[in-house]
Design a protein around this motif. Structure first.
Motif, short mmCIF file in Angstrom:
data_model
loop_
_atom_site.label_atom_id
_atom_site.label_comp_id
_atom_site.label_asym_id
_atom_site.label_seq_id
_atom_site.Cartn_x
_atom_site.Cartn_y
_atom_site.Cartn_z
N TRP A 213 0.85 -1.18 0.00
CA TRP A 213 0.00 0.00 0.00
C TRP A 213 0.89 1.23 0.00
CZ3 TRP A 213 0.14 -3.78 3.70
CH2 TRP A 213 0.77 -3.48 4.90
N LEU A 223 -4.71 -3.94 9.39
CA LEU A 223 -4.90 -4.94 8.34
C LEU A 223 -5.69 -6.11 8.91
CD1 LEU A 223 -4.18 -5.68 5.40
CD2 LEU A 223 -2.12 -6.78 6.29
N GLY A 225 -7.47 -10.05 8.04
CA GLY A 225 -7.41 -11.20 7.15
C GLY A 225 -7.11 -12.46 7.94
N GLY A 240 -7.75 -6.17 14.07
CA GLY A 240 -6.80 -6.12 12.97
C GLY A 240 -5.37 -5.93 13.46
N VAL A 259 -9.37 -13.01 1.66
CA VAL A 259 -9.70 -11.59 1.50
C VAL A 259 -8.92 -10.81 2.55
CG1 VAL A 259 -11.51 -9.84 1.55
CG2 VAL A 259 -12.01 -12.11 0.62
N PHE A 260 -8.18 -9.79 2.10
CA PHE A 260 -7.44 -8.91 3.00
C PHE A 260 -8.06 -7.51 2.91
CE2 PHE A 260 -4.44 -12.18 1.67
CZ PHE A 260 -3.95 -12.62 2.89
N THR A 261 -8.26 -6.88 4.07
CA THR A 261 -8.86 -5.55 4.12
C THR A 261 -7.93 -4.61 4.87
OG1 THR A 261 -11.11 -6.43 4.06
CG2 THR A 261 -10.84 -4.19 4.87
N ARG A 263 -7.72 -1.00 6.59
CA ARG A 263 -8.53 0.10 7.13
C ARG A 263 -7.60 1.28 7.44
NH1 ARG A 263 -13.39 -0.45 11.30
NH2 ARG A 263 -14.31 -0.91 9.26
N ASP A 274 -12.00 1.77 3.92
CA ASP A 274 -11.64 0.36 3.86
C ASP A 274 -11.41 -0.04 2.40
OD1 ASP A 274 -11.90 0.07 6.58
OD2 ASP A 274 -13.98 -0.61 6.48
N GLU A 275 -10.34 -0.77 2.16
CA GLU A 275 -10.06 -1.31 0.84
C GLU A 275 -9.72 -2.79 0.98
OE1 GLU A 275 -7.61 1.06 -1.90
OE2 GLU A 275 -7.52 2.54 -0.30
N SER A 276 -10.23 -3.60 0.05
CA SER A 276 -10.03 -5.05 0.14
C SER A 276 -9.47 -5.60 -1.16
CB SER A 276 -11.36 -5.76 0.45
OG SER A 276 -11.88 -5.34 1.70
N THR A 278 -8.80 -9.63 -2.97
CA THR A 278 -9.11 -11.05 -2.88
C THR A 278 -8.10 -11.84 -3.69
OG1 THR A 278 -11.48 -10.59 -2.63
CG2 THR A 278 -10.86 -12.82 -3.28
#
Length: 486
Positions: A213, A223, A225, A240, A259-261, A263, A274-276, A278
């Motif tokens: 990122w 993070l 996941g 997280g 899936v990883f998100t 924040r 929030d961005e994810s 896959t």
């Protein structure tokens, strides 16, 4: 000379641009990018900004200028404009000027010297101060400008007055939102060396990925996941993993799609984004899998290797090998290759394998069809035995595979073993008789392995002496053997 300043904005969104009119021979205005200026964050890299100084003579006048000196307050206090002179560049809009940048006590001094006898101001002139490292403290600041100028026709070198001051302000730091994703959150194939790799959309089971990122100041990041690395530190999955001071992280090996998100929280405004991403996994490994419909791979040979339970609410068909900790299905289960379970298999329908069946637990199925059978627990093959004394014309049908045993009851003065005869599968079927008994005072026995659906009917001389015959049925399953007259 008194001049009327131009109309300016006075709303709350933007401060009034800084300008000075009529204090010297030249007029000055100041603007910046970004506008307004923002103080640098408390930690991390300095916020960089560009300041543009506009210099011009009054309308209808001409001024000869030999030198302009621009000074920026230097330091960490609220009044300082810059924290360092590093990287500062002054670019005039006319190549007639030469520029020097130096540091003096508490200030960065930028000197612009005109070539020849001086520069005639009869139009606007710009000086762009680029790459200023803005001080971290919020507050009011300024830029001082001294001019060495005279009106045309005056004596060269006569100053036009005291230095003028253009006041400005440093607003609190607020990270800019860039076009598209402000964080540029993405997953890439793991290299082990930190080298840039292609995006990871599909990886082999057991492969880690590298999450990246954009490094930004003035934010906190967490993070989320299932496959975060253990060496990244303990964390509550609901809260997280804190990755505020990172710009990349290698995941743990992926065993199934993940899936990883990311924040991101703005420390100044509290805004959360929030961005994810896959990542799909080829040949995933599952601790448990529950399906509410049929599972039928349609292309190629597929191997299933599941360490936990495997439950299908319907039929299961695998063109390949099936391995599971425990197999449950409400329909039939079919594997063209071997089938292996460590916790047993329970099916309401048939179990069919094209290879070996191996189970460390109990296997319960309506029908089992397999090659080699290996069991490390009990294999229950027999149902409840049945016995009956047959009557004339007695006939029955096998509900499952099993063993038919018929014998003559002593004393029997009428029959020999050869007289004990049955017909398997009706007209055209095979006749079976007891063998090896010649004396009437002894009795013979007839043992027949039967498959499910086979029919048996008494025949021969013994059929007229039904009181001297008894039948035992030993089923290899739970199917019955109805002992009713035909």
């Amino acid at each position: 000379m008194t001049r009327t300043p131009p109309a300016v904005r006075t709303d709350d969104e933007l401060p009034v641009p800084s300008y000075v009119l009529g204090q010297g021979l030249l007029d000055y205005a100041l603007t910046s990018t970004p506008y307004p200026l923002m103080a640098s964050p408390a930690t991390g890299a300095l916020t960089r900004a560009d300041v543009t100084l506009v210099v011009c003579a009054a309308p209808g006048e001409q001024v000869l200028c030999g030198e302009l000196t621009v000074e920026l307050p230097l330091g960490d206090e609220a009044q300082a404009l810059v924290s360092s002179a590093d990287g500062i560049e002054a670019v005039p809009s006319d190549s007639y000027w030469t520029v020097t940048v130096e540091t003096v006590t508490g200030r960065v001094r930028i000197t612009l010297t005109a070539a020849g006898s001086g520069y005639v101001f009869d139009d606007g002139f710009l000086v762009r101060l680029r790459n200023l490292g803005i001080a971290r403290a919020v507050g009011g600041t300024w830029i001082d400008v001294a001019e060495n100028a005279v009106p045309l026709g005056g004596a060269a070198g006569t100053r036009g007055g005291a230095p003028v001051r253009l006041e400005n302000a440093k607003a609190p730091f607020r990270p800019a939102v860039e076009a598209g994703s402000p964080n540029r959150f993405s997953a890439h194939r793991y290299s082990g060396s930190g080298a840039d790799t292609a995006p990871a959309t599909l990886v082999a089971a057991g492969s880690p990925v590298t999450l990246r990122w954009q490094d930004r100041q003035g934010v906190t990041r967490r993070l989320f996941g299932d496959f975060l690395p253990e060496d990244a530190g303990p964390h509550d999955p609901r809260e997280g993993l804190d990755v505020t001071d990172r710009a990349r992280l290698d995941s743990a090996p992926l065993l199934r799609p993940a899936v990883f998100t990311l924040r991101t929280t703005d420390t100044a405004t509290g805004a959360i984004s929030d961005e994810s991403v896959t990542v799909q996994v080829d040949s995933p490994t599952c601790d448990g899998l529950t399906l509410t419909g049929p599972l039928t791979p349609r292309e190629g040979r597929v191997a299933f290797d599941i360490t936990g339970s495997f439950s299908v609410n319907g039929a299961l068909s695998v063109e390949g090998t099936l391995g599971a900790g425990e197999l449950r299905a409400t329909g039939e289960a079919t594997a063209s290759g071997p089938l292996r379970t460590s916790g047993g298999a329970t099916l309401d329908g048939a179990l069919t394998t094209g290879g070996r069946l191996r189970s460390d637990g109990e296997v319960v199925a309506g029908h089992v069809s397999t090659g080699d059978l290996t069991a490390h627990e009990r294999v229950q093959m027999f149902g409840t035995p049945e016995t009956a004394t047959i009557s004339s014309g007695w006939k029955c049908s096998a509900g499952t595979d099993g063993l038919y045993a018929g014998h003559l009851t002593p004393p029997n003065p009428y029959l020999t073993a050869a007289d004990l005869e049955v017909v398997v599968n009706g007209v055209g079927g095979e006749r079976k008789t007891a063998a090896g008994v010649e004396r009437k005072e002894e009795y013979g026995a007839l043992f027949l392995p039967l498959l499910r659906g086979d029919t048996v009917q008494t025949g021969g001389v013994a059929s007229t002496h039904v009181g001297f015959q008894r039948v035992f049925w030993i089923p290899f399953g739970t199917g019955g053997f109805p002992m009713t007259p035909s």
